[in-house]
Design an enzyme around this catalytic site. Sequence first.
Site, PDB file in Angstrom:
ATOM      1  N   SER A   1       0.868  -1.183   0.000  1.00 30.34           N
ATOM      2  CA  SER A   1       0.000   0.000   0.000  1.00 30.34           C
ATOM      3  C   SER A   1       0.901   1.227   0.000  1.00 30.34           C
ATOM      4  O   SER A   1       2.060   1.146   0.436  1.00 30.34           O
ATOM      5  CB  SER A   1      -0.859   0.003   1.265  1.00 30.34           C
ATOM      6  OG  SER A   1      -1.421   1.285   1.486  1.00 30.34           O
TER       7      SER A   1
ATOM      8  N   TYR B   1      -2.748  -0.907  10.382  1.00 31.59           N
ATOM      9  CA  TYR B   1      -2.650  -1.154   8.931  1.00 31.59           C
ATOM     10  C   TYR B   1      -1.319  -0.635   8.389  1.00 31.59           C
ATOM     11  O   TYR B   1      -0.595  -1.345   7.680  1.00 31.59           O
ATOM     12  CB  TYR B   1      -3.834  -0.475   8.228  1.00 31.59           C
ATOM     13  CG  TYR B   1      -3.899  -0.726   6.734  1.00 31.59           C
ATOM     14  CD1 TYR B   1      -4.473  -1.899   6.232  1.00 31.59           C
ATOM     15  CD2 TYR B   1      -3.415   0.204   5.828  1.00 31.59           C
ATOM     16  CE1 TYR B   1      -4.542  -2.127   4.863  1.00 31.59           C
ATOM     17  CE2 TYR B   1      -3.482  -0.012   4.463  1.00 31.59           C
ATOM     18  CZ  TYR B   1      -4.051  -1.183   3.981  1.00 31.59           C
ATOM     19  OH  TYR B   1      -4.127  -1.399   2.619  1.00 31.59           O
TER      20      TYR B   1
END
Length: 288
Positions: free
Chosen positions: A173, A186
Site C-alpha cells: 500500500s 494497517y
Amino acid sequence: MSPPTASTPQPSAEPPPPSCHALKLLKDQTALVTGASSGIGRAIAIALGQAGANVVINFFGQPDKALEVAEEVRRCGTRAITVPADVSDPQQVRVMFERTVDEFGGLDILVNNAGVQLDAAFEDLTLHQWQRVMDVNLTGPFLCAQEAVRLFTKQGVKPALSCAAGKIICISSVHEVIPWAGHVNYAASKGGLMLLMKSLAQEVAPRRIRVNSIAPGAIRTPINTAAWSTREACNDLLKLIPQKRIGEAEEIGRAAVWLASDQSDYVHGITLFVDGGMTLYPGFETGG
Ligand code: NAD
C-alpha cells in the site's frame, strides 16, 4: 477448524473473449493469488489468466464470488481452481500449496494480496484489531512466501516457462511509506511488509527467485468503500491524488502481469507505486 475443501478444475468450454491479452506473457505458468474473490485480488487473478496463466484463487468466506472469478479466468482459456484458506493459519496455507501442486504440478507466481483494515483511534485500538491486521497482512505473506520459496527452490528454473525459478508479488500500500493516523495497525503491517519483501528479495536472488511489491493508492474496491461512496468523501480523497481520479483494480492487475513476467526480470526488491501520484506530497501541488 476443519481442513479446507476445494473445487475441482474444469476446462474452459468457450474460446477466450476478445478482451483477453493477445500477448500471453505468462503462458502455461501457474499463479496463486490470495484473497482473490474480490477487489484487487479478483482483478489480478483475471489479468494473470488473460496473460495465459493457470490460476489458484484463494478465498476466505466468499465461495460463490471465488467461483465467479474462476469462471472468468476459464473464459480466457486457462485453468482455475478455488481454494479456501485463512492465510494467517500455517496448516491451511500448507494444504493450499499442496492442493496447488496436486492440481498443477507446481507453482511459478505467488501474489500475496489478502489484506484487512480494522480501524480505530490509537487509544481505542484493541489488541484483537492490532493482532488480526498483523496476522493477515504480515504473517499471511510470510507463511505463503515461505511455502512458495521452498517450492521454487525445489523446482529450480524451468527455462521453457520463465528465466526465474519463481516470482513473488506482495500487494502492499502507499501506507508502507505514508503514515496514516487512525490506521496505525494497517500502516505498521504494510511498513513491515516492505522490509519483509526487500529482505527476502535479497536472500533468494541467487536462487533466481524474484520478489517485489505493488503499492496501490486509492483503488475502488470493497475495502475502502467509505472513502469514495459519498460526494464529500470522494472530494476529500481526490485532494490527495494528483491525477484527480480513483484507480481501478484492473490497473493493479496489469502491473502484476508485468511484474510476474520476464519483461521485468531485472526488477528485483522494489515497490512499484500505482497510485496516481499519491506519494508525491500532493499538499505541495500549489507550491506548499
Ligand atoms: P478487498 O476487501 O476486496 O480484498 C481483500 C481480500 O482479502 C478479500 O477477498 C478478503 O476475503 C481477503 N481476506 C481477508 N482476510 C483473509 C484471510 N485471513 N485469508 C485469506 N484471505 C483473506 O479489498 P482490496 O482493496 O481488493 O484489498 C486487496 C489488497 O490491496 C489488500 O492487501 C489491501 O491492503 C491492498 N490495498 C488496497 C487499496 C485500495 O485502495 N483498495 C490500497 C492499497 C492497498
